[in-house]
Motif scaffolding. Structure first.
Motif, mmCIF file in Angstrom:
data_model
loop_
_atom_site.group_PDB
_atom_site.id
_atom_site.type_symbol
_atom_site.label_atom_id
_atom_site.label_comp_id
_atom_site.label_asym_id
_atom_site.label_seq_id
_atom_site.Cartn_x
_atom_site.Cartn_y
_atom_site.Cartn_z
ATOM 1 N N ALA A 144 0.818 -1.269 0.072
ATOM 2 C CA ALA A 144 -0.031 0.107 0.055
ATOM 3 C C ALA A 144 0.922 1.098 -0.011
ATOM 4 O O ALA A 144 0.535 2.219 -0.697
ATOM 5 N N ILE A 145 2.005 1.221 0.626
ATOM 6 C CA ILE A 145 2.825 2.440 0.765
ATOM 7 C C ILE A 145 3.541 2.668 -0.660
ATOM 8 O O ILE A 145 3.743 3.644 -1.174
ATOM 9 N N LYS A 146 4.010 1.413 -1.428
ATOM 10 C CA LYS A 146 4.363 1.904 -2.429
ATOM 11 C C LYS A 146 3.419 2.215 -3.622
ATOM 12 O O LYS A 146 3.701 3.264 -4.222
ATOM 13 N N SER A 147 2.314 1.667 -3.539
ATOM 14 C CA SER A 147 1.217 2.273 -4.420
ATOM 15 C C SER A 147 0.838 3.669 -4.131
ATOM 16 O O SER A 147 0.937 4.473 -5.353
ATOM 17 N N LEU A 148 0.927 4.192 -2.935
ATOM 18 C CA LEU A 148 0.361 5.382 -2.781
ATOM 19 C C LEU A 148 1.439 6.435 -2.922
ATOM 20 O O LEU A 148 1.556 7.493 -3.667
ATOM 21 N N TYR A 149 2.873 5.892 -2.806
ATOM 22 C CA TYR A 149 3.959 6.912 -3.089
ATOM 23 C C TYR A 149 4.309 6.892 -4.441
ATOM 24 O O TYR A 149 4.523 8.009 -4.922
ATOM 25 N N ASP A 150 4.265 6.024 -5.098
ATOM 26 C CA ASP A 150 4.457 6.171 -6.474
ATOM 27 C C ASP A 150 3.614 6.737 -7.152
ATOM 28 O O ASP A 150 3.687 7.654 -8.107
ATOM 29 N N GLY A 151 2.122 6.689 -6.895
ATOM 30 C CA GLY A 151 1.164 7.403 -7.612
ATOM 31 C C GLY A 151 0.988 8.965 -7.114
ATOM 32 O O GLY A 151 0.863 9.693 -7.999
ATOM 33 N N SER A 152 1.341 9.054 -6.039
ATOM 34 C CA SER A 152 1.577 10.476 -5.545
ATOM 35 C C SER A 152 2.571 11.178 -6.170
ATOM 36 O O SER A 152 2.412 12.300 -6.601
ATOM 37 N N LYS A 153 3.678 10.537 -6.254
ATOM 38 C CA LYS A 153 4.726 11.242 -7.026
ATOM 39 C C LYS A 153 4.522 11.398 -8.453
ATOM 40 O O LYS A 153 5.013 12.545 -9.092
ATOM 41 N N GLN A 154 4.026 10.520 -9.048
ATOM 42 C CA GLN A 154 3.378 10.651 -10.519
ATOM 43 C C GLN A 154 2.511 11.842 -10.647
ATOM 44 O O GLN A 154 2.807 12.680 -11.659
ATOM 45 N N LEU A 155 1.600 11.913 -10.039
ATOM 46 C CA LEU A 155 0.636 13.038 -9.888
ATOM 47 C C LEU A 155 0.968 14.203 -9.771
ATOM 48 O O LEU A 155 0.663 15.197 -10.420
ATOM 49 N N LEU A 156 1.798 14.436 -8.784
ATOM 50 C CA LEU A 156 2.238 15.742 -8.361
ATOM 51 C C LEU A 156 3.307 16.256 -9.535
ATOM 52 O O LEU A 156 3.339 17.406 -9.685
ATOM 53 N N SER A 157 3.930 15.201 -10.178
ATOM 54 C CA SER A 157 4.941 15.607 -11.410
ATOM 55 C C SER A 157 4.110 15.971 -12.346
ATOM 56 O O SER A 157 4.575 16.988 -13.156
ATOM 57 N N ASP A 158 2.868 15.468 -12.499
ATOM 58 C CA ASP A 158 2.010 15.906 -13.772
ATOM 59 C C ASP A 158 1.244 17.226 -13.349
ATOM 60 O O ASP A 158 0.201 17.357 -13.930
ATOM 61 N N LYS A 159 1.338 17.891 -12.110
ATOM 62 C CA LYS A 159 0.925 18.885 -11.677
ATOM 63 C C LYS A 159 -0.626 18.705 -11.326
ATOM 64 O O LYS A 159 -1.405 19.593 -11.499
ATOM 65 N N GLU A 160 -0.943 17.395 -10.855
ATOM 66 C CA GLU A 160 -2.311 16.982 -10.443
ATOM 67 C C GLU A 160 -2.140 17.390 -8.961
ATOM 68 O O GLU A 160 -2.125 16.171 -8.077
ATOM 69 N N GLN A 161 -2.243 18.430 -8.566
ATOM 70 C CA GLN A 161 -1.927 18.982 -6.860
ATOM 71 C C GLN A 161 -3.012 18.076 -6.029
ATOM 72 O O GLN A 161 -2.580 17.473 -5.320
ATOM 73 N N GLY A 162 -4.176 18.500 -6.346
ATOM 74 C CA GLY A 162 -5.375 17.902 -5.416
ATOM 75 C C GLY A 162 -5.131 16.285 -5.340
ATOM 76 O O GLY A 162 -5.152 15.926 -4.199
ATOM 77 N N SER A 163 -5.235 15.740 -6.337
ATOM 78 C CA SER A 163 -4.951 14.174 -6.384
ATOM 79 C C SER A 163 -3.723 13.754 -5.872
ATOM 80 O O SER A 163 -3.795 12.740 -4.965
ATOM 81 N N GLY A 164 -2.826 14.531 -6.295
ATOM 82 C CA GLY A 164 -1.252 13.891 -5.451
ATOM 83 C C GLY A 164 -1.258 14.184 -4.221
ATOM 84 O O GLY A 164 -0.733 13.135 -3.327
ATOM 85 N N CYS A 165 -1.879 15.089 -3.405
ATOM 86 C CA CYS A 165 -1.714 15.552 -2.121
ATOM 87 C C CYS A 165 -2.560 14.580 -1.432
ATOM 88 O O CYS A 165 -2.367 14.046 -0.356
#
Length: 405
Positions: free
Chosen positions: A27-48
């Motif tokens: 679960a940690i890996k899924s959330l960390y990788d996903g948040s990192k990708q979304l924030l890199s793509d400027k998807e601020q709300g979803s990434g945070c």
């Protein structure tokens, strides 16, 4: 429907399944990788949102604060844009850190990393409480691996950067004719105090010393004309009333800035009190040391320091209680020196709860944050130094001005 939203929903669903199996690492890996990708793509709300969920999983999985766990959070915070979403991640990270470490302010490395992110963005006021937390380990945790030994240096450098930025902004104010260098010299002492005093309240003596020494040494390198034309300069602190020299002698830079002089004298006097209590197993400080503290406070009040009067009225009596066994009085609307003297004459030096003045019995001290800095219209201490030879004193006690000459 955006691809960012779809990824966000997919990962939240996946994480729920992993948590049902108690697969915390997955679960940690899924959330960390996903948040990192979304924030890199400027998807601020979803990434945070995923970053906050990651912190929640840390809590559910009883994940300890260590280099790996906090590095993930720091990376996500650094990728996030500076808005309320990022603040939610920061706040959640700190709450988890407090719970897992048992430290009142959480993991010092995490707080320092957050402080450095904010200060690099120029948000010095927001970074300040994180620096203070990073430099203020509880006495029982002072030697733990949760606090970075380089935190005071980073804090001092931030304060100097903040001072320079604030002075530069002040030059743009209508009617301001002074150069930025002159405004820096005027405000230098106030910035020293707003960094030093909270550390002293937290009993972080080692970090207080490191912060003050780094701040002042770098400051006088940049502004050598702050120093008074006396020799030697700096000079060793002389304890009042023939008391033994402190274990770690403090050098005093003699300047024309009342704030800088008071910061140095306050630390030197408090260090002397701490040394006395250590040598005597917490015995009450001698009268000459207590009187010396009152004398430097009285002198500082007359010389009109650069920090907000209400803030100093709260901080200085607390320091008098913690280190000099002076029982604080209830606020009566007077100035801080009158309140301190009133409590001394009325309640005696030994009043208050048992052990309240002992440095061996830490207690929680709550004090409001210093207000945003304001550069005063005072005369440039760099110019005043050229024609002055008076500065901080030798703390001889007796309630008189403390002159060096």
């Amino acid at each position: 429907m955006s691809s960012g939203y779809e990824l966000h929903q997919k990962l939240r669903t996946k994480t729920v399944r992993q948590l049902k199996k108690k697969d915390y690492e997955g679960a940690i890996k899924s959330l960390y990788d996903g948040s990192k990708q979304l924030l890199s793509d400027k998807e601020q709300g979803s990434g945070c949102d995923l970053a906050c969920y990651l912190v929640d999983v840390y809590t559910q999985g009883q994940i300890k604060s260590d280099e790996q766990s906090r590095t993930r959070l720091v990376e996500l915070i650094s990728l996030a844009a500076p808005d309320f979403w990022r603040k939610k991640v920061i706040d959640a990270s700190i709450r988890w850190s407090v719970a897992t470490t048992g430290a009142p302010a959480g993991d010092g490395y995490l707080r320092l990393a957050i402080a450095e992110i904010l200060s690099k963005e120029g948000d010095y006021l927001a970074s300040e409480p994180h620096y203070i937390a990073a430099c203020s380990p509880p006495p029982a945790m002072a030697s733990s691996d949760l606090f970075a030994p380089h935190a005071p240096k980073s804090f001092a450098c931030m304060m100097l950067d903040w001072l320079a930025a604030h002075a530069s902004e002040a030059t743009k104010e209508p009617g301001e004719s002074r150069a930025a260098e002159s405004i820096e010299r005027v405000g230098a002492g106030a910035f020293a105090l707003r960094g030093l005093l909270p550390l002293l309240l937290a009993r972080a003596m080692t970090n207080s010393r490191a912060f003050l020494n780094i701040y002042i040494s770098r400051l006088v390198q940049k502004h050598p004309n702050l120093l008074l034309p006396v020799k030697p300069n700096p000079k060793p602190f002389s304890p009042p009333g023939g008391m033994p020299a402190p274990e770690s002698p403090q050098q005093l830079y003699l300047t024309a800035s009342p704030d800088l002089n008071f910061a140095q004298m306050a630390f030197a006097m408090i260090s002397q009190a701490v040394d006395h209590k250590r040598r005597t197993s917490g015995a009450r400080v001698p009268d000459q040391l207590r009187d010396g503290w009152l004398a430097i406070v009285r002198q500082y009040e007359r010389e009109a320091g650069g920090l907000d009067d209400d803030y100093m009225a709260e901080v200085l009596p607390q320091l008098g209680s913690i280190y000099f066994d002076i029982q604080p009085s209830r606020p009566q609307g007077g100035n801080f020196m009158q309140d301190m003297l009133g409590s001394l004459m009325g309640g005696g030096a030994g009043g208050g709860a048992p052990g309240a003045g002992s440095s061996n019995q830490p207690r929680t001290v709550a004090v409001k944050s210093a207000p945003p800095p304001v550069i005063s219209k005072a005369a440039d201490p760099g110019q005043a130094a050229a024609g002055s030879a008076s500065g901080p004193g030798d703390a001889s006690g007796g309630g008189e001005d403390l002159d060096l000459d």
